[in-house]
Design an enzyme around this catalytic site. Structure first.
Site, PDB file in Angstrom:
ATOM      1  N   ASP A 306      39.342  60.407  21.884  1.00 17.91           N
ATOM      2  CA  ASP A 306      38.830  61.439  22.564  1.00 17.91           C
ATOM      3  C   ASP A 306      39.291  62.731  21.785  1.00 17.91           C
ATOM      4  O   ASP A 306      39.826  62.691  20.958  1.00 17.91           O
ATOM      5  CB  ASP A 306      39.416  61.563  24.168  1.00 17.91           C
ATOM      6  CG  ASP A 306      38.587  62.347  25.140  1.00 17.91           C
ATOM      7  OD1 ASP A 306      37.960  63.147  24.799  1.00 17.91           O
ATOM      8  OD2 ASP A 306      38.774  61.990  26.332  1.00 17.91           O
ATOM      9  N   GLU A 511      37.950  68.010  34.515  1.00 22.42           N
ATOM     10  CA  GLU A 511      39.164  67.738  33.865  1.00 22.42           C
ATOM     11  C   GLU A 511      40.367  67.934  34.530  1.00 22.42           C
ATOM     12  O   GLU A 511      40.494  68.195  35.683  1.00 22.42           O
ATOM     13  CB  GLU A 511      39.328  67.693  32.353  1.00 22.42           C
ATOM     14  CG  GLU A 511      38.193  67.104  31.692  1.00 22.42           C
ATOM     15  CD  GLU A 511      38.307  66.917  30.251  1.00 22.42           C
ATOM     16  OE1 GLU A 511      39.421  66.603  29.684  1.00 22.42           O
ATOM     17  OE2 GLU A 511      37.221  67.215  29.545  1.00 22.42           O
TER      18      GLU A 511
END
Length: 623
Positions: A306, A511
C-alpha cells in the site's frame, strides 16, 4: 582482392545476423509463450533494471527522464492526483503516454504500468460515472450487476490511457466504526466472495484453461487488484490500520475466502494491508504473503504494497527505513509503492542485494511476477492509450447502469407507521411537498470519499451528476410544488404539505478520517428529522457509508430508506421512491441499535439488532 571481398562479405553477413537476432528478441515476440518471454527478458536485466521494475512512484514525481534514469516499472495516481483540475480523458491519456515514451526509451524498452484507485467507477476523473460504493452494491445481492459495473469501469479507466485499477476492496468489515467500511460489500464473507465478479468485469472472464493465473482480456480491460491482504476489516474497534486479533480459523473463514475466488478469477495483483494480524504487521508477514498466498494458494500475479506501506512497518513510520525494505521485500512484496522517497528505496534495496541480505532469488521472483502481468495483459504490444476509447468516460449507458445500481442498492427498512398504511411509493401528483436536509442537493455528499479527491468534496461543482433534489423535481408531476429547505425553520414547517422527504447523512471521508466511535447522524440531521417528521408525513433517506444510530428516531418517522453512498446518479433514488421501480435491496450489514453492541455480526451469540442482516421490505412498481 578476392580474399578481401570474402572477408567483407563474411563481416557483413555477421552484422546482419546480429541485427536479425536483435530484431527477434524472444521477449519482444508475442508468438512466444509468456514463460519464454519472461525468462528471456529477465536474463538480460541488470540489478538496477530489476529493482526499477519493483518500484512504483507517484505521478507528480514521474517527471521527464525519471522513469528512464531509474528504470521505474510503475507509476500511480494517489487519491486526487490529476494532470490538471477537470482534466479531460485526452489530457490524462497524453500524460500517461508521455511517461510511457520515457519508460520505453530504455535499453530493454520495458513498458511502465500506470495504476489508479478506480474504486466506485473511475472516481478521480472529472465527469466519470460514479457508481455506488461497495456497501451499497453489497445490498443489491446481485453479482451479475457488479460484473457489469466492472466492465463499464474498465472502459472508463482505459479511456484515460490507464491499464490498472486498485480494485476491488474485498475487506469483510466486521465493525462499522471503521472508516473504510463503505469500501466493503458486507460483514458476511459469502457475500464478499460473490462480489468478486467485479474482477471478471474489470479483467475479462479467465479461460477455464487459465483459471488461477493472472488474466487481462485485451486493451479494453484493466488489471485488477484484490485488497487489502488480509484482515483489514477486522481490526480492534474498527480502528483503521490497527490490529486484527483473531485465531487462524477465524482469519481463514472470515477474511481469507474472497481471496480464493479472486485468484481463481485470475486477479493480476494483490495489495497488502496496513493492518496487523495478532500484532504482526501484514507488510512484514512472510507466512501469509509468501508461504500462504504465493505457495499454498499458488497466486502467480504480483503482490504490491500500500501507499508507503513498508514505511509503516515501524513505529513511527520510516524510523528504520533499511529494516522496512528488508522486512517488506523479504516478506514477499514484489512491487513497492514508494510515492516520494523512491531513490532511498532503490539505494537501500540495491545495497541489501549486493551484501546478500536480500537474495537475488527474491528479486527475480518479484520481477518474474511483474513481467508476467505486463506480458499477459499485452502491455508490450499495446503500451499506449487507445484514443478511440475517450468517449467511454461518463458515457450515458454507464450512467444508466449506475442508476440501475442505485435503485437495486436502496434498502427499505420501514414503510408506514403500520403495515396496513404504507407511505411508499409516494404519489407523483401532490399539492405541495417538502424536501429537506443537508444531503438532498449535494452531489459531493451523495458520492462520498474517493471522489475527485481522496477525501471527497462537498457541493455540486466538482463533477457531473444528478442530485436527489433535482431527481425528485424531474420525477414529480409538473403541477406538484416542490419546496426545498436544507434546514427548515418554523415558518417553512407551518405550511401544509402532502409529505416530506428528508435526506441527511454523513459528510464525505476516507480511511482514518472516517473512523468514528459514536456513529451518530452528523450535524443538523437529527434536528431536521425531528422537526420535519413531527408535523408532516415523512420518509427519511439516509446517505451514509454504514449503519448509523437510528433507534431514537425510528418511531417518529413514517418511512426509512438506507441509500448508502449512491454516487453520481441520484435519479435512481427518485425512481424507487415514486414507484417507477420497486424496492428490492436487502441489508448486507447488520443495523445495530447502539454502538455499545459493536462489534455485532450475523451469527453472533448476542445478536439483537435494530434491523437484522438480510432484512429489507419490498414494494411493487406502480403500473
Amino acid at each position: 582482392m578476392g580474399s578481401l571481398h570474402k572477408t567483407i562479405f563474411v563481416l557483413l553477413m555477421f552484422c546482419l545476423a546480429v541485427l536479425g537476432r536483435a530484431d527477434h528478441l524472444k521477449y519482444k515476440d508475442p508468438k512466444q509463450p509468456v514463460s519464454v518471454r519472461i525468462k528471456d527478458l529477465l536474463g538480460r536485466m541488470t540489478l538496477a533494471e530489476k529493482i526499477g521494475q519493483m518500484t512504483q512512484i507517484e505521478r507528480e514525481n514521474a517527471t521527464t527522464g525519471v522513469l528512464s534514469k531509474y528504470f521505474i516499472g510503475s507509476v500511480l495516481s494517489g487519491g486526487g492526483s490529476v494532470p490538471s483540475p477537470q482534466a479531460s480523458a485526452q489530457a490524462w491519456a497524453s500524460m500517461v503516454n508521455d511517461m510511457q515514451k520515457d519508460a520505453l526509451s530504455t535499453r530493454l524498452g520495458i513498458p511502465m504500468l500506470y495504476g489508479i484507485d478506480a474504486v466506485h467507477g473511475h472516481n478521480n476523473v472529472y465527469k466519470a460515472t460514479i457508481f455506488p460504493h461497495n456497501v451499497g452494491l453489497g445490498a443489491t445481492w446481485d453479482p451479475a450487476l457488479v460484473k457489469r459495473i466492472g466492465e463499464a469501469t474498465a472502459l472508463e479507466v482505459r479511456a484515460t490511457g490507464i491499464p490498472y485499477a486498485f480494485a476491488p476492496c474485498i475487506a469483510v468489515c466486521r465493525d462499522p466504526r471503521w472508516g473504510r467500511c463503505y469500501e466493503s460489500y458486507s460483514e458476511d464473507p459469502k457475500v464478499v466472495q460473490s462480489m468478486t465478479t467485479l474482477i471478471s468485469g474489470l479483467q475479462g472472464d479467465v479461460p477455464s484453461s487459465e483459471a488461477g493465473r493472472p488474466y487481462v482480456g485485451g486493451s479494453k480491460k484493466v488489471a485488477a487488484c484484490a485488497k487489502h491482504y488480509v484482515g483489514d476489516g477486522g481490526t480492534f474497534m474498527g480502528i483503521n490500520e490497527n490490529n486484527t486479533v483473531i485465531d487462524v480459523h477465524g482469519l481463514m473463514t472470515i477474511h481469507m475466502p474472497a481471496y480464493y475466488n479472486s485468484i481463481i478469477r485470475g486477479v493480476s495483483t494483490v495489495m497488502v494491508s496496513y493492518s496487523s494480524w495478532n500484532g504482526k504487521k501484514m507488510h512484514a508477514n512472510h507466512f501469509l504473503i509468501t508461504d500462504f498466498l504465493k505457495k499454498k494458494l499458488k497466486f502467480r500475479g504480483f503482490v504490491i504494497s500500500d501507499w508507503q506501506g513498508i514505511d509503516r512497518i515501524t513505529s513511527p513510520p520510516g524510523v528504520n527505513y533499511s529494516y522496512s525494505v528488508e522486512a517488506g521485500v523479504g516478506a514477499g512484496i514484489d512491487m513497492i509503492m514508494v510515492p516520494f522517497g523512491y531513490t532511498e528505496f532503490i539505494d537501500d534495496l540495491t545495497a541489501q542485494v549486493k551484501s546478500g541480505i536480500i537474495p537475488m532469488s527474491r528479486i527475480d521472483d518479484a520481477v518474474y511476477r511483474i513481467l508476467r502481468v505486463k506480458f499477459t495483459m499485452g502491455l508490450f504490444e499495446s503500451p499506449y492509450a487507445d484514443p478511440s476509447l475517450a468517449g467511454e468516460l461518463g458515457k450515458q449507458e454507464h450512467r444508466e447502469l449506475a442508476r440501475e445500481a442505485v435503485r437495486k442498492s436502496l434498502v427499505l427498512l420501514k414503510n408506514g407507521k403500520s403495515a396496513s398504511a404504507p407511505l411508499l411509493p409516494l404519489p407523483k401528483k401532490a399539492g405541495k411537498i417538502l424536501v429537506a436536509g443537508s444531503h438532498a442537493d449535494n452531489l459531493g455528499n451523495q458520492c462520498g470519499g474517493w471522489t475527485i479527491t481522496w477525501q471527497g468534496l462537498d457541493g455540486n461543482n466538482n463533477t457531473a451528476g444528478t442530485t436527489i433534489l433535482s431527481a425528485i423535481k424531474s420525477t414529480v408531476d409538473p403541477s406538484t410544488q416542490v419546496v426545498f429547505s436544507e434546514n427548515p425553520d418554523s415558518t417553512t414547517l407551518s405550511d401544509k404539505y402532502d409529505y416530506a422527504i428528508v435526506v441527511v447523512g454523513e459528510p464525505p471521508y476516507a480511511e482514518t478520517f472516517g473512523d468514528n466511535l459514536n456513529l451518530t447522524i452528523p450535524g443538523s440531521g437529527p434536528a431536521v428529522i425531528q422537526s420535519v417528521c413531527k408535523s408532516i408525513k415523512c420518509v427519511v433517506v439516509l446517505i451514509s457509508g454504514r449503519p448509523l444510530v437510528m433507534e431514537p428516531y425510528i418511531g417518529a418517522i413514517d418511512a426509512f430508506v438506507a441509500a448508502w453512498l449512491p454516487g453520481s446518479e441520484g435519479q435512481g433514488v427518485a425512481d424507487v421512491l415514486f414507484g417507477d421501480y420497486g424496492f428490492t435491496g436487502k441489508l448486507a450489514r447488520t443495523w445495530f441499535k447502539s454502538v455499545d453492541q459493536l462489534p455485532m455480526n450475523v451469527g453472533d451469540k448476542h445478536y439483537d439488532p435494530l434491523f437484522p442482516f438480510g432484512f429489507g421490505l419490498t414494494t411493487e412498481a406502480k403500473k
